[in-house]
Scaffold this motif. Structure first.
Motif, PDB file in Angstrom:
ATOM      1  N   ALA A  37       0.834  -1.207   0.000  1.00  0.00           N
ATOM      2  CA  ALA A  37       0.000   0.000   0.000  1.00  0.00           C
ATOM      3  C   ALA A  37       0.869   1.258   0.000  1.00  0.00           C
ATOM      4  O   ALA A  37       0.540   2.255  -0.658  1.00  0.00           O
ATOM      5  N   SER A  38       1.999   1.208   0.716  1.00  0.00           N
ATOM      6  CA  SER A  38       2.917   2.350   0.723  1.00  0.00           C
ATOM      7  C   SER A  38       3.444   2.622  -0.678  1.00  0.00           C
ATOM      8  O   SER A  38       3.635   3.777  -1.069  1.00  0.00           O
ATOM      9  N   LEU A  39       3.686   1.562  -1.430  1.00  0.00           N
ATOM     10  CA  LEU A  39       4.157   1.716  -2.806  1.00  0.00           C
ATOM     11  C   LEU A  39       3.141   2.499  -3.630  1.00  0.00           C
ATOM     12  O   LEU A  39       3.493   3.437  -4.347  1.00  0.00           O
ATOM     13  N   VAL A  40       1.865   2.122  -3.509  1.00  0.00           N
ATOM     14  CA  VAL A  40       0.822   2.813  -4.277  1.00  0.00           C
ATOM     15  C   VAL A  40       0.685   4.257  -3.818  1.00  0.00           C
ATOM     16  O   VAL A  40       0.583   5.183  -4.636  1.00  0.00           O
ATOM     17  N   GLY A 263      17.413   3.656  -2.000  1.00  0.00           N
ATOM     18  CA  GLY A 263      18.524   3.223  -1.169  1.00  0.00           C
ATOM     19  C   GLY A 263      18.974   4.333  -0.237  1.00  0.00           C
ATOM     20  O   GLY A 263      18.320   5.366  -0.080  1.00  0.00           O
ATOM     21  N   GLY A 264      20.104   4.109   0.421  1.00  0.00           N
ATOM     22  CA  GLY A 264      20.633   5.090   1.361  1.00  0.00           C
ATOM     23  C   GLY A 264      21.983   5.597   0.910  1.00  0.00           C
ATOM     24  O   GLY A 264      22.288   5.629  -0.277  1.00  0.00           O
ATOM     25  N   GLN A 295      11.396   7.421   0.264  1.00  0.00           N
ATOM     26  CA  GLN A 295      12.599   6.598   0.276  1.00  0.00           C
ATOM     27  C   GLN A 295      12.211   5.131   0.178  1.00  0.00           C
ATOM     28  O   GLN A 295      11.326   4.659   0.896  1.00  0.00           O
ATOM     29  N   ILE A 296      12.886   4.440  -0.731  1.00  0.00           N
ATOM     30  CA  ILE A 296      12.773   2.983  -0.809  1.00  0.00           C
ATOM     31  C   ILE A 296      14.025   2.421  -0.158  1.00  0.00           C
ATOM     32  O   ILE A 296      15.139   2.678  -0.614  1.00  0.00           O
ATOM     33  N   SER A 297      13.859   1.686   0.912  1.00  0.00           N
ATOM     34  CA  SER A 297      15.027   1.188   1.623  1.00  0.00           C
ATOM     35  C   SER A 297      14.689  -0.099   2.357  1.00  0.00           C
ATOM     36  O   SER A 297      13.588  -0.255   2.887  1.00  0.00           O
ATOM     37  N   ASP A 298      15.649  -1.025   2.396  1.00  0.00           N
ATOM     38  CA  ASP A 298      15.465  -2.217   3.225  1.00  0.00           C
ATOM     39  C   ASP A 298      16.283  -2.102   4.510  1.00  0.00           C
ATOM     40  O   ASP A 298      16.456  -3.068   5.244  1.00  0.00           O
ATOM     41  N   ILE A 328       7.656   6.088   2.987  1.00  0.00           N
ATOM     42  CA  ILE A 328       8.792   5.179   3.079  1.00  0.00           C
ATOM     43  C   ILE A 328       8.301   3.783   2.723  1.00  0.00           C
ATOM     44  O   ILE A 328       7.268   3.320   3.228  1.00  0.00           O
ATOM     45  N   ILE A 329       9.013   3.157   1.799  1.00  0.00           N
ATOM     46  CA  ILE A 329       8.678   1.802   1.366  1.00  0.00           C
ATOM     47  C   ILE A 329       9.827   0.905   1.803  1.00  0.00           C
ATOM     48  O   ILE A 329      10.932   0.993   1.269  1.00  0.00           O
TER      49      ILE A 329
END
Length: 347
Positions: A37-40, A263-264, A295-298, A328-329
Motif C-alpha cells: 500500500a505504501s508503494l501505491v 537506497g541510502g 525513500q525505498i530502503s530495506d 517510506i517503502i
C-alpha cells in the motif's frame, strides 16, 4: 450523535489506474496493505507532485544500474518525469558498463553458496561480483577507461575542468562507444540523460572504479592536474544554484521540488542537505523546503541509522516540513522502483 466519516475526494486506486496499462491495474488491485500500500501511496504522490507542476530529483544508491533500472528509468527521463539525478559514481559508470559489455556479464544465481575459493576463481577471471552479477573487467571497465582517458587528457592539456558526468556525456555523445552497444540503447538511463542534458550530481565520485582509475593516471603523471575532474564541493555549489533558481521559477505556481530516494548512503544524504545549507548557512529563508519525499530502503527503521531514519526526523534538520508528503517503502528497491516508475508512466 454519531457522524458518518466523510468520503475522500481522492479517487480510489482502481479509478486512478483505470486509464493506465496492465501493470498499474495489477498494482491497484493487489497492493492494498503494508509496504504494498505504501508503494501505491508513494506512486500516486509522485504523480500528484508532477501534476501540480513540480520537479523531481531521483537519487540512486546501491547497485541500481547493474540491476538494470535503466529499463524503466530511461523512459522516466524521456517522458520528463525526472528532472535531476543524484547518484553514486558506481551507478554513473555501471549503466555504461552494462551498455557496452552486457553480453559478457555472468549471473551467479547460487551466490549465497560461494566459498572463498569460488570468489578467488572469479577474481582470477577478472569477474567483479555485484551480488548475483559479475561485471567483466576487460570488456566493461577497461573499455570505458580507454575512451574516457582520452577525454581526461584532452581537458588536462587544455586546462579545462568538467564534472564526472560531463565526461561521460562527452563519450556518449561523441559516439566512440556506439559500435560496442550490447543492449537496446533505449534501456540505458545514461544515454537518455545525455540526450536530455539532464542535471546529474555525483558526490563521492572518487570511490568509484573510474575515480580510482583517474587517481592512478594522476599518480603516473599522465594527467598533470588533479583538478581536471571537478569535485564534490563544486557539485554542492552547483546544486545550491540549481535548487534556488528552479524553486524560484516554480514559485508562481503550486509546484515544488520533490525528492525520490532509492537506497541510502551518500547519494541521498548529500543532496537533501542543500536546503538546510541554503537556509542556515547562506541565510536564504525564502527558499522552499523539499515538497515531496519518498525513500525505498530495506534498512531497518532506526533513529540511530541515517538510512533507516523515518522521514519525520528530517523535519528537525530543516530538510522537510511538517506538511511535506512523506513516504517510506521498506522493501527491495530492485523490485519496488520499477513498479513505482511503471505506475507514473501509466504502464
Amino acid at each position: 450523535m454519531s457522524t458518518k466519516p466523510k468520503k475522500s475526494k481522492t479517487p480510489s486506486n482502481a479509478v486512478a489506474a483505470s486509464k493506465k496499462g496492465p501493470i498499474s491495474k495489477f498494482i491497484a488491485h493487489n497492493y492494498r496493505h503494508f509496504n504494498a500500500a505504501s508503494l501505491v501511496d508513494a506512486a500516486r504522490g509522485y504523480e500528484d507532485h508532477l501534476k501540480k507542476g513540480g520537479k523531481m530529483v531521483v537519487t540512486l544508491g546501491g547497485a541500481m544500474s547493474t540491476a538494470e533500472l535503466g529499463i524503466t528509468l530511461a523512459e522516466m527521463i524521456r517522458k520528463d518525469k525526472v528532472h535531476a539525478i543524484v547518484c553514486t559514481g558506481a551507478n554513473l559508470e555501471e549503466d555504461v558498463f552494462n551498455l557496452v559489455a552486457h553480453d559478457y556479464y555472468e549471473r551467479v544465481p547460487h551466490y549465497r553458496d560461494l566459498t572463498p575459493a569460488d570468489e578467488q576463481a572469479l577474481l582470477e577471471r577478472h569477474m567483479n561480483r555485484v551480488t548475483d552479477t559479475c561485471i567483466p573487467e576487460m570488456e566493461a571497465m577497461r573499455r570505458i577507461e580507454n575512451v574516457v582517458l582520452d577525454e581526461w587528457m584532452k581537458a588536462d592539456k587544455a586546462g579545462e575542468r568538467f564534472f564526472p558526468h560531463e565526461f561521460m556525456y562527452k563519450i556518449l555523445r561523441g559516439g566512440k562507444l556506439k559500435k560496442s552497444y550490447q543492449i537496446d540503447p533505449k534501456n540505458s538511463w545514461m544515454l537518455a540523460a545525455a540526450q536530455k542534458n539532464l542535471p546529474i550530481i555525483v558526490p563521492g565520485w572518487e570511490d568509484a572504479t573510474l575515480g580510482n582509475m583517474f587517481a592512478s593516471h594522476v599518480i603516473t603523471g599522465e594527467i598533470k592536474n588533479v583538478h581536471t575532474v571537478r569535485t564534490g564541493i563544486e557539485y554542492m555549489m552547483w546544486l545550491a544554484d540549481w535548487y534556488t533558481k528552479t524553486a524560484k521559477n516554480l514559485r508562481d505556481g503550486n509546484g515544488s521540488i520533490g525528492f525520490f530516494q532509492i537506497g541510502g548512503g551518500i547519494s541521498g544524504d548529500f543532496p537533501i542537505c542543500v536546503v538546510p545549507m541554503l537556509h542556515q548557512d547562506l541565510q536564504r529563508p525564502d527558499v522552499p523546503l523539499w515538497g515531496y519525499f519518498c525513500q525505498i530502503s530495506d534498512s531497518t527503521t532506526s533513529y540511530g541509522s541515517y538510512s533507516g531514519a523515518v522521514p519525520n526526523e528530517k523535519i528537525t534538520w530543516g530538510k522537510l516540513g511538517e506538511k511535506t508528503p512523506k513516504y517510506i517503502i521498506e522493501s527491495d528497491a530492485t523490485i519496488v522502483a520499477p513498479l513505482v516508475f511503471s505506475w507514473v508512466l501509466g504502464r
